[in-house]
Design a protein around this motif. Structure first.
Motif, PDB file in Angstrom:
ATOM      1  N   ILE A 190      11.773   7.115  -0.155  1.00 21.48           N
ATOM      2  CA  ILE A 190      13.179   7.486   0.020  1.00 21.48           C
ATOM      3  C   ILE A 190      13.741   8.062  -1.286  1.00 21.48           C
ATOM      4  N   GLY A 191      13.320   7.511  -2.411  1.00 22.10           N
ATOM      5  CA  GLY A 191      13.733   8.073  -3.693  1.00 22.10           C
ATOM      6  C   GLY A 191      13.294   9.517  -3.839  1.00 22.10           C
ATOM      7  N   HIS A 192      12.038   9.811  -3.471  1.00 23.74           N
ATOM      8  CA  HIS A 192      11.549  11.192  -3.505  1.00 23.74           C
ATOM      9  C   HIS A 192      12.411  12.080  -2.621  1.00 23.74           C
ATOM     10  N   ALA A 193      12.692  11.601  -1.396  1.00 23.73           N
ATOM     11  CA  ALA A 193      13.440  12.403  -0.425  1.00 23.73           C
ATOM     12  C   ALA A 193      14.849  12.710  -0.925  1.00 23.73           C
ATOM     13  N   GLN A 194      15.496  11.730  -1.496  1.00 20.30           N
ATOM     14  CA  GLN A 194      16.858  11.936  -1.987  1.00 20.30           C
ATOM     15  C   GLN A 194      16.891  12.907  -3.156  1.00 20.30           C
ATOM     16  N   ARG A 195      15.905  12.812  -4.039  1.00 20.05           N
ATOM     17  CA  ARG A 195      15.872  13.731  -5.181  1.00 20.05           C
ATOM     18  C   ARG A 195      15.570  15.162  -4.741  1.00 20.05           C
ATOM     19  N   ALA A 231       0.830  -1.207   0.000  1.00 17.81           N
ATOM     20  CA  ALA A 231       0.000   0.000   0.000  1.00 17.81           C
ATOM     21  C   ALA A 231       0.866   1.259   0.000  1.00 17.81           C
ATOM     22  N   TRP A 232       1.877   1.281   0.836  1.00 17.07           N
ATOM     23  CA  TRP A 232       2.730   2.465   0.916  1.00 17.07           C
ATOM     24  C   TRP A 232       3.636   2.590  -0.294  1.00 17.07           C
ATOM     25  N   GLU A 233       4.153   1.478  -0.769  1.00 19.55           N
ATOM     26  CA  GLU A 233       4.993   1.521  -1.958  1.00 19.55           C
ATOM     27  C   GLU A 233       4.173   2.010  -3.152  1.00 19.55           C
ATOM     28  N   GLY A 234       2.928   1.537  -3.228  1.00 20.26           N
ATOM     29  CA  GLY A 234       2.052   1.956  -4.310  1.00 20.26           C
ATOM     30  C   GLY A 234       1.735   3.435  -4.239  1.00 20.26           C
ATOM     31  N   PHE A 235       1.463   3.922  -3.030  1.00 21.18           N
ATOM     32  CA  PHE A 235       1.141   5.345  -2.880  1.00 21.18           C
ATOM     33  C   PHE A 235       2.304   6.212  -3.332  1.00 21.18           C
ATOM     34  N   TRP A 236       3.501   5.936  -2.817  1.00 25.09           N
ATOM     35  CA  TRP A 236       4.638   6.792  -3.142  1.00 25.09           C
ATOM     36  C   TRP A 236       5.096   6.610  -4.579  1.00 25.09           C
ATOM     37  N   SER A 237       4.927   5.428  -5.133  1.00 26.13           N
ATOM     38  CA  SER A 237       5.292   5.221  -6.533  1.00 26.13           C
ATOM     39  C   SER A 237       4.396   6.014  -7.468  1.00 26.13           C
ATOM     40  N   ALA A 238       3.151   6.228  -7.044  1.00 22.14           N
ATOM     41  CA  ALA A 238       2.191   6.967  -7.859  1.00 22.14           C
ATOM     42  C   ALA A 238       2.208   8.465  -7.580  1.00 22.14           C
ATOM     43  N   THR A 239       3.094   8.893  -6.689  1.00 20.39           N
ATOM     44  CA  THR A 239       3.186  10.294  -6.303  1.00 20.39           C
ATOM     45  C   THR A 239       4.337  10.959  -7.045  1.00 20.39           C
ATOM     46  N   SER A 240       4.120  12.156  -7.525  1.00 18.96           N
ATOM     47  CA  SER A 240       5.189  12.877  -8.222  1.00 18.96           C
ATOM     48  C   SER A 240       6.114  13.538  -7.210  1.00 18.96           C
ATOM     49  N   GLU A 297      20.318  12.839   5.439  1.00 18.73           N
ATOM     50  CA  GLU A 297      20.553  11.478   4.952  1.00 18.73           C
ATOM     51  C   GLU A 297      19.209  10.750   4.938  1.00 18.73           C
ATOM     52  N   PHE A 298      19.069   9.784   4.051  1.00 29.28           N
ATOM     53  CA  PHE A 298      17.810   9.046   3.949  1.00 29.28           C
ATOM     54  C   PHE A 298      18.097   7.569   3.742  1.00 29.28           C
ATOM     55  N   ALA A 299      17.244   6.729   4.352  1.00 26.98           N
ATOM     56  CA  ALA A 299      17.432   5.283   4.232  1.00 26.98           C
ATOM     57  C   ALA A 299      16.094   4.581   4.442  1.00 26.98           C
ATOM     58  N   GLN A 300      15.938   3.445   3.793  1.00 25.20           N
ATOM     59  CA  GLN A 300      14.736   2.618   3.983  1.00 25.20           C
ATOM     60  C   GLN A 300      14.835   1.900   5.320  1.00 25.20           C
ATOM     61  N   LEU A 301      13.749   1.873   6.079  1.00 25.74           N
ATOM     62  CA  LEU A 301      13.719   1.172   7.364  1.00 25.74           C
ATOM     63  C   LEU A 301      12.299   0.766   7.703  1.00 25.74           C
ATOM     64  N   ASP A 302      12.138  -0.492   8.088  1.00 21.60           N
ATOM     65  CA  ASP A 302      10.876  -0.994   8.615  1.00 21.60           C
ATOM     66  C   ASP A 302      10.956  -0.874  10.133  1.00 21.60           C
ATOM     67  N   LEU A 303      10.174   0.027  10.717  1.00 27.19           N
ATOM     68  CA  LEU A 303      10.228   0.258  12.159  1.00 27.19           C
ATOM     69  C   LEU A 303       9.820  -0.958  12.969  1.00 27.19           C
ATOM     70  N   GLY A 356       8.688  10.023   4.673  1.00 25.21           N
ATOM     71  CA  GLY A 356       8.068  10.286   3.378  1.00 25.21           C
ATOM     72  C   GLY A 356       9.068  10.904   2.415  1.00 25.21           C
ATOM     73  N   ASN A 357       8.697  12.013   1.802  1.00 20.26           N
ATOM     74  CA  ASN A 357       9.574  12.646   0.821  1.00 20.26           C
ATOM     75  C   ASN A 357      10.579  13.608   1.435  1.00 20.26           C
ATOM     76  N   GLY A 358      10.692  13.599   2.758  1.00 19.64           N
ATOM     77  CA  GLY A 358      11.767  14.301   3.436  1.00 19.64           C
ATOM     78  C   GLY A 358      11.598  15.784   3.652  1.00 19.64           C
ATOM     79  N   THR A 359      10.417  16.328   3.440  1.00 17.12           N
ATOM     80  CA  THR A 359      10.198  17.765   3.613  1.00 17.12           C
ATOM     81  C   THR A 359      10.560  18.222   5.018  1.00 17.12           C
ATOM     82  N   GLN A 360      10.080  17.489   6.029  1.00 22.63           N
ATOM     83  CA  GLN A 360      10.352  17.881   7.412  1.00 22.63           C
ATOM     84  C   GLN A 360      11.798  17.566   7.799  1.00 22.63           C
ATOM     85  N   THR A 361      12.344  16.475   7.256  1.00 19.08           N
ATOM     86  CA  THR A 361      13.718  16.093   7.570  1.00 19.08           C
ATOM     87  C   THR A 361      14.682  17.191   7.180  1.00 19.08           C
ATOM     88  N   ARG A 362      14.464  17.777   6.033  1.00 19.10           N
ATOM     89  CA  ARG A 362      15.372  18.825   5.567  1.00 19.10           C
ATOM     90  C   ARG A 362      15.340  20.030   6.497  1.00 19.10           C
TER      91      ARG A 362
END
Length: 240
Positions: free
Chosen positions: A83-88, A10-19, A96-102, A58-64
């Motif tokens: 993570i791809g969105h965040a890095q771009r 579900a989450w992979e699908g959401f972010w993959s479909a997000t610009s 820094e950004f990394a994939q993690l399952d909490l 998510g796309n790292g807006t708050q992280t930055r």
């Protein structure tokens, strides 16, 4: 323990479909409405010389933004696409950004061993997690702060669920950004009023401060009113 394949999909699908466009995700609000005031609540208790980890970045807006406040900022998310969105988006390389399952205790432990005690920022993760995974999410916060870190956790309340349902059922149906959340099977505001503080305490965390707030969304009602979702925030330290 890991999240279910359906939840991950579900989450992979959401972010993959997000610009990469800022604000396309309904919760991708400007830091001035989120991480800025949240940091102001956390800073009286936190050592900014320690790193900060943004859980469910998510796309790292708050992280930055957090990278401008703390010595080091790391954003982690279940979704590789997020993570791809965040890095771009981080063109200046401030975080820094990394994939993690909490829910993966071994992976959380490995991160803790790598960075040491850290501050934690977690916005609206427990409420949409699978019920059986929520204790592990709270435990991840406790594991990461160690002895010296502090955490800021903010979660939607059941009043948000009622508001979102009202918006979704209004004439014309849910607005586009909320519709995308529903279509991908995500379930916002799915935790009860007392579940979140109970989970945090059970994970070995002490609540230093808490209060009511609202999480600004990037979606609006037909009359132009911004959707702000009722929430509750907590500043946390290790128990004892």
């Amino acid at each position: 323990m890991d999240v279910s394949p359906q939840y991950r999909k579900a989450w992979e699908g959401f972010w993959s479909a997000t610009s990469d466009a800022p604000g396309e995700a309904i919760w991708d609000s400007d830091p001035s409405l989120t991480a800025v005031p949240h940091s102001e609540l956390l800073l009286p208790y936190a050592d900014t010389a320690l790193p900060v980890v943004d859980l469910g970045c998510g796309n790292g807006t708050q992280t930055r933004y957090l990278a401008t406040v703390f010595a080091r900022a790391l954003g982690v998310d279940l979704s590789d696409a997020a993570i791809g969105h965040a890095q771009r988006a981080d063109t200046a390389g401030v975080a820094e950004f990394a994939q993690l399952d909490l829910v993966d205790a071994d992976a959380v432990r490995a991160l803790s061993e790598r960075i040491g005690d850290t501050n934690v920022y977690m916005r609206a993760v427990i409420h949409q997690s699978e019920p059986e995974a929520r204790p592990a999410v709270a435990a991840a916060v406790a594991a990461l702060i160690g002895e010296r870190g502090r955490a800021f956790v903010v979660e939607l309340t059941p009043a948000s669920k009622d508001l979102l349902q009202k918006v979704a059922e209004a004439r014309g149906g849910p607005p586009p950004k909320l519709r995308r959340v529903i279509e991908h099977g995500l379930k916002p505001a799915d935790a009860s009023e007392e579940e979140v503080p109970g989970l945090l305490r059970a994970a070995g965390l002490t609540i230093l401060a808490d209060g009511d707030t609202a999480l600004a969304q990037t979606e609006h009602l037909p009359d132009g009113t911004r959707i702000d979702l009722p929430a509750r925030w907590f500043v946390l330290a290790p128990a004892g």
